[in-house]
Motif scaffolding. Structure first.
Motif, short mmCIF file in Angstrom:
data_model
loop_
_atom_site.label_atom_id
_atom_site.label_comp_id
_atom_site.label_asym_id
_atom_site.label_seq_id
_atom_site.Cartn_x
_atom_site.Cartn_y
_atom_site.Cartn_z
N TRP A 104 40.35 49.13 -1.02
CA TRP A 104 41.73 49.56 -0.91
C TRP A 104 42.37 48.87 0.31
N PHE A 105 43.60 48.41 0.13
CA PHE A 105 44.38 47.80 1.21
C PHE A 105 45.73 48.50 1.31
N GLY A 106 46.31 48.53 2.50
CA GLY A 106 47.72 48.87 2.60
C GLY A 106 48.50 47.86 1.77
N LEU A 107 49.67 48.22 1.28
CA LEU A 107 50.38 47.37 0.35
C LEU A 107 50.63 45.96 0.89
N GLU A 108 51.10 45.85 2.12
CA GLU A 108 51.35 44.53 2.70
C GLU A 108 50.04 43.81 2.98
N ASP A 109 49.02 44.55 3.38
CA ASP A 109 47.71 43.95 3.64
C ASP A 109 47.09 43.40 2.36
N ALA A 110 47.39 44.04 1.22
CA ALA A 110 46.85 43.56 -0.05
C ALA A 110 47.40 42.18 -0.37
N VAL A 111 48.68 41.97 -0.12
CA VAL A 111 49.28 40.65 -0.33
C VAL A 111 48.66 39.64 0.63
N ALA A 112 48.55 40.03 1.89
CA ALA A 112 48.02 39.12 2.91
C ALA A 112 46.57 38.75 2.65
N ALA A 113 45.82 39.64 2.00
CA ALA A 113 44.38 39.40 1.78
C ALA A 113 44.13 38.28 0.78
N SER A 114 45.06 38.05 -0.12
CA SER A 114 44.89 36.99 -1.12
C SER A 114 44.95 35.62 -0.45
N THR A 115 44.11 34.71 -0.94
CA THR A 115 44.12 33.33 -0.44
C THR A 115 44.77 32.38 -1.46
N GLU A 116 45.45 32.94 -2.44
CA GLU A 116 46.14 32.15 -3.46
C GLU A 116 47.64 32.20 -3.18
N PRO A 117 48.20 31.15 -2.57
CA PRO A 117 49.61 31.18 -2.14
C PRO A 117 50.59 31.54 -3.25
N TRP A 118 50.43 30.96 -4.44
CA TRP A 118 51.38 31.24 -5.51
C TRP A 118 51.31 32.70 -5.93
N MET A 119 50.11 33.24 -6.05
CA MET A 119 49.95 34.64 -6.44
C MET A 119 50.53 35.57 -5.37
N LYS A 120 50.30 35.26 -4.12
CA LYS A 120 50.83 36.09 -3.03
C LYS A 120 52.35 36.19 -3.10
N GLN A 121 53.00 35.04 -3.22
CA GLN A 121 54.45 34.99 -3.14
C GLN A 121 55.13 35.42 -4.42
N ASN A 122 54.58 35.04 -5.56
CA ASN A 122 55.27 35.22 -6.83
C ASN A 122 54.80 36.42 -7.65
N VAL A 123 53.63 36.95 -7.32
CA VAL A 123 53.12 38.08 -8.11
C VAL A 123 52.91 39.31 -7.22
N TYR A 124 51.98 39.26 -6.28
CA TYR A 124 51.65 40.47 -5.51
C TYR A 124 52.84 41.00 -4.71
N LYS A 125 53.59 40.10 -4.08
CA LYS A 125 54.77 40.54 -3.33
C LYS A 125 55.78 41.18 -4.28
N LYS A 126 55.95 40.59 -5.44
CA LYS A 126 56.86 41.14 -6.45
C LYS A 126 56.44 42.54 -6.87
N LEU A 127 55.15 42.73 -7.11
CA LEU A 127 54.65 44.03 -7.55
C LEU A 127 54.92 45.10 -6.51
N ASN A 128 54.75 44.74 -5.24
CA ASN A 128 55.05 45.69 -4.17
C ASN A 128 56.55 45.96 -4.07
N ASP A 129 57.36 44.91 -4.18
CA ASP A 129 58.80 45.10 -4.11
C ASP A 129 59.28 46.04 -5.21
N LYS A 130 58.69 45.95 -6.38
CA LYS A 130 59.09 46.81 -7.49
C LYS A 130 58.79 48.29 -7.21
N LEU A 131 57.77 48.53 -6.41
CA LEU A 131 57.44 49.92 -6.08
C LEU A 131 58.58 50.61 -5.34
N LYS A 132 59.38 49.82 -4.61
CA LYS A 132 60.49 50.40 -3.85
C LYS A 132 61.59 50.92 -4.77
#
Length: 201
Positions: A161-189
């Motif tokens: 388990w990661f904090g939401l922002e830490d989950a994005v930061a933990a990924s080492t895949e730049p495209w997934m971080k910016q275009n997928v994981y960040k988006k998924l967190n933004d949608k939670l708002k």
């Protein structure tokens, strides 16, 4: 397939990436209805359906990630449809298999996110898999952060388990971080918007 097409047509894309990917995915699915090659099976080596999940805790403050062996990165859970057209069922099955969770629930049952993902050629089970596309549908799932978890030995080496922002930061895949994981967190708002969409479709 008809239900998935209906849901994709009713889906409200979040951004330019989703608008383009939903359009392309619908084109492929509609063509599939006229062909013999099944887009829900891996035997379609050009593109096939997959389902992923963004697993959050009840407080919506943490996300559950698995360290995926193939991508050598912390990532979401998910997998191939393998002939199953109920992609929510696929996402939930894969989430349980990859994390060891016994109880997991959809926050809502409709589509949470859509992505067309590129997969580079690789070796799996001693066989070469050519580069292809994953036509991916994502669902928002919920689990108890205190429930037991464990990795799936042949897929991932750790689950955490990661904090939401830490989950994005933990990924080492730049495209997934910016275009997928960040988006998924933004949608939670704006989760109320997606709940409303689910109730009306």
């Amino acid at each position: 397939m008809d239900d998935l097409i209906r849901r994709l047509r009713a889906y409200q894309p979040y951004n330019a990436q989703e608008r383009a990917d939903v359009k392309a995915m619908l084109q492929l699915l509609l063509k599939e209805q006229e062909k013999e090659t099944d887009i829900f099976l891996r035997t379609n080596q050009t593109a096939h359906m997959t389902a992923s999940s963004w697993i959050v805790d009840r407080e919506r403050e943490h996300a559950l990630m698995a360290y995926h062996r193939l991508y050598d990165s912390w990532s979401w859970t998910g997998g191939h449809a393998d002939g199953e057209t109920d992609l929510l069922a696929v996402a939930m099955r894969e989430a349980c298999e990859e994390t060891g969770l016994v109880k997991i629930n959809p926050v809502f049952e409709n589509i949470y996110s859509v992505e067309i993902l590129t997969v580079d050629g690789h070796i799996k089970h001693g066989e070469y898999v050519p580069s292809h596309l994953h036509l991916n549908v994502t669902y928002l799932l919920e689990a108890d952060r205190n429930a037991p978890i464990r990795p799936q030995a042949d897929e991932n080496s750790a689950v955490r388990w990661f904090g939401l922002e830490d989950a994005v930061a933990a990924s080492t895949e730049p495209w997934m971080k910016q275009n997928v994981y960040k988006k998924l967190n933004d949608k939670l708002k704006n989760l109320h918007k997606w709940r409303s969409y689910d109730e009306n479709n």
